[in-house]
Design a protein around this motif. Structure first.
Motif, short mmCIF file in Angstrom:
data_model
loop_
_atom_site.label_atom_id
_atom_site.label_comp_id
_atom_site.label_asym_id
_atom_site.label_seq_id
_atom_site.Cartn_x
_atom_site.Cartn_y
_atom_site.Cartn_z
N GLN A 174 92.12 -25.07 88.29
CA GLN A 174 90.97 -26.03 87.78
C GLN A 174 89.79 -25.83 86.84
N SER A 175 89.39 -24.68 87.18
CA SER A 175 88.43 -24.38 86.25
C SER A 175 88.35 -23.01 85.65
N GLU A 176 87.81 -22.76 84.56
CA GLU A 176 87.88 -21.56 83.72
C GLU A 176 87.43 -20.25 84.70
N SER A 177 86.62 -20.47 85.74
CA SER A 177 85.92 -19.59 86.63
C SER A 177 86.97 -19.06 87.63
N ASP A 178 87.41 -20.14 88.20
CA ASP A 178 88.62 -19.88 89.19
C ASP A 178 89.73 -19.22 88.50
N HIS A 179 90.12 -19.55 87.38
CA HIS A 179 91.24 -18.83 86.54
C HIS A 179 91.00 -17.62 86.51
N GLN A 180 89.71 -17.20 85.97
CA GLN A 180 89.12 -15.66 86.00
C GLN A 180 89.43 -14.83 87.10
N THR A 181 89.03 -15.58 88.21
CA THR A 181 89.24 -14.94 89.74
C THR A 181 90.84 -14.62 90.01
N LEU A 182 91.55 -15.68 89.78
CA LEU A 182 93.01 -15.28 89.76
C LEU A 182 93.53 -14.47 89.01
N GLU A 183 93.12 -14.47 87.71
CA GLU A 183 93.68 -13.62 86.78
C GLU A 183 93.22 -11.94 87.15
N THR A 184 92.14 -11.85 87.85
CA THR A 184 91.80 -10.53 88.17
C THR A 184 92.67 -10.10 89.52
N VAL A 185 92.95 -10.98 90.22
CA VAL A 185 93.61 -10.54 91.62
C VAL A 185 95.03 -10.46 91.02
N ALA A 186 95.52 -11.35 90.08
CA ALA A 186 96.79 -10.96 89.67
C ALA A 186 97.10 -9.59 88.85
N LYS A 187 96.13 -9.22 88.09
CA LYS A 187 96.08 -8.21 87.49
C LYS A 187 96.01 -6.63 88.23
N SER A 188 95.66 -7.25 89.57
CA SER A 188 95.32 -5.92 90.42
C SER A 188 96.46 -5.44 90.93
N ILE A 189 97.62 -6.30 90.79
CA ILE A 189 98.95 -5.93 91.59
C ILE A 189 100.14 -6.26 90.60
N SER A 190 99.84 -6.63 89.41
CA SER A 190 100.91 -7.02 88.33
C SER A 190 100.34 -7.04 86.93
N GLU A 191 101.35 -6.44 86.06
CA GLU A 191 101.20 -6.32 84.57
C GLU A 191 101.88 -7.35 83.70
N VAL A 192 102.21 -8.46 84.49
CA VAL A 192 102.68 -9.58 84.04
C VAL A 192 102.06 -10.84 84.35
N ILE A 193 101.14 -11.52 83.55
CA ILE A 193 100.67 -12.60 84.00
C ILE A 193 100.74 -13.98 83.04
N TYR A 194 101.00 -14.90 83.39
CA TYR A 194 101.21 -16.15 82.81
C TYR A 194 100.25 -17.26 83.22
N GLN A 195 99.57 -18.12 82.36
CA GLN A 195 99.07 -19.41 82.61
C GLN A 195 100.04 -20.42 82.50
N VAL A 196 100.19 -21.11 83.58
CA VAL A 196 101.47 -22.24 83.65
C VAL A 196 101.11 -23.13 84.27
N ASN A 197 101.07 -24.43 83.91
CA ASN A 197 100.88 -25.78 84.63
C ASN A 197 101.88 -26.09 85.59
N SER A 198 101.50 -27.36 86.45
CA SER A 198 102.36 -27.45 87.63
C SER A 198 103.61 -27.92 86.97
N GLU A 199 103.93 -28.73 85.96
CA GLU A 199 105.07 -29.17 85.34
C GLU A 199 106.03 -28.10 84.67
N GLN A 200 105.16 -27.01 83.85
CA GLN A 200 105.94 -25.92 83.57
C GLN A 200 106.52 -25.25 84.85
N ARG A 201 105.73 -25.04 85.65
CA ARG A 201 106.18 -24.20 86.97
C ARG A 201 107.44 -24.86 87.78
N LYS A 202 107.64 -26.11 87.40
CA LYS A 202 108.58 -26.67 88.11
C LYS A 202 109.81 -26.21 87.46
N ALA A 203 109.62 -26.48 86.06
CA ALA A 203 111.00 -26.20 85.07
C ALA A 203 111.17 -24.64 85.44
#
Length: 253
Positions: free
Chosen positions: A129-158
């Motif tokens: 919901q905020s850029e700072s929180d997205h940065q935290t999530l991105e840092t965590v994700a990049k620590s374990i994966s090389e494939v990161i996407y920004q996807v909203n709830s409707e796109q994620r359902k699809a």
């Protein structure tokens, strides 16, 4: 170093625990589960907890439980303004309690506890919901994966619906193929090179380009022969439905 705790002990939780333990940028603080014994083979017992009151505040709290339990678990978290995410492909971000900062950390992969997964190649879909929180999530994700996407709830359902088609439904087709082989004293292993080649083709070709078979060719003689051979009505109906879908898709193109 980012501090992370996990609620849950299912398939996704098991693989996240394994991945975070191997990530130098992550400190796994606690894992909350109903039964300590479900995780003692993975973790030191002192960081396994069984009640919400024992939770500590961390940079990121991950809810990795079944979809229908996410809201209830979120309501029991004894904090405010804590960054809390779930790992579901089909649950909206709004299912999380408003008292905390909300997000989604969705690893798009099929997980089984008995099968190791190379997390570096697992796509992780993020929502915050905020850029700072997205940065935290991105840092965590990049620590374990090389494939990161920004996807909203409707796109994620699809994505989740699409994943059911390309994974769960396909695997059920494997099961049906296995049953046909078994009923006719054949080894399912004979089909495995075909399965592998079909999967490999999708890495370089579009599904449209990769499609082959009697339905693609509109080979009615072979199709009718297959339908005559099948005795299981469920298999026959699925064969008819998929054949019609492939033929109809061909007409649209």
């Amino acid at each position: 170093m980012i501090s992370v705790s996990i609620i849950g002990s299912g398939n996704v939780a098991h693989h996240l625990i394994t991945a975070f333990k191997a990530a130098s940028e992550i400190k796994l603080v606690q894992v909350l589960t109903r039964q300590k014994s479900s995780l003692t083979h993975l973790l030191d017992s002192e960081i396994i907890i069984t009640d919400f009151d024992s939770l500590q505040t961390v940079d990121l709290l991950i809810i990795a439980v079944s979809d229908d339990a996410i809201a209830n678990v979120s309501n029991q978290i004894p904090f405010q303004n804590q960054l809390v995410v779930h790992t579901s492909g089909s649950v909206n971000i709004e299912a999380l309690n408003d008292k905390n900062r909300k997000g989604v950390f969705y690893p798009l992969q099929t997980f089984s506890k008995s099968k190791a997964v190379d997390f570096k190649s697992v796509p992780i879909c993020l929502e915050a919901q905020s850029e700072s929180d997205h940065q935290t999530l991105e840092t965590v994700a990049k620590s374990i994966s090389e494939v990161i996407y920004q996807v909203n709830s409707e796109q994620r359902k699809a994505l989740h619906v699409a994943a059911v088609f390309v994974s769960n439904f396909v695997n059920h087709m494997y099961q049906m193929g296995n049953e046909i082989c078994t009923e006719n004293q054949l080894s399912f292993d004979i089909l495995k090179p075909l399965i592998q080649e079909t999967a490999n083709k999708i890495l370089t070709l579009s599904p449209k380009e990769a499609q082959t078979g009697p339905a693609k060719r509109n080979d009615t003689q072979t199709i009718n022969s297959h339908l005559s051979f099948l005795t299981d009505e469920n298999q026959k109906e699925i064969y008819k439905l998929l054949t019609k879908s492939i033929i109809d898709h061909g007409k649209k193109l």
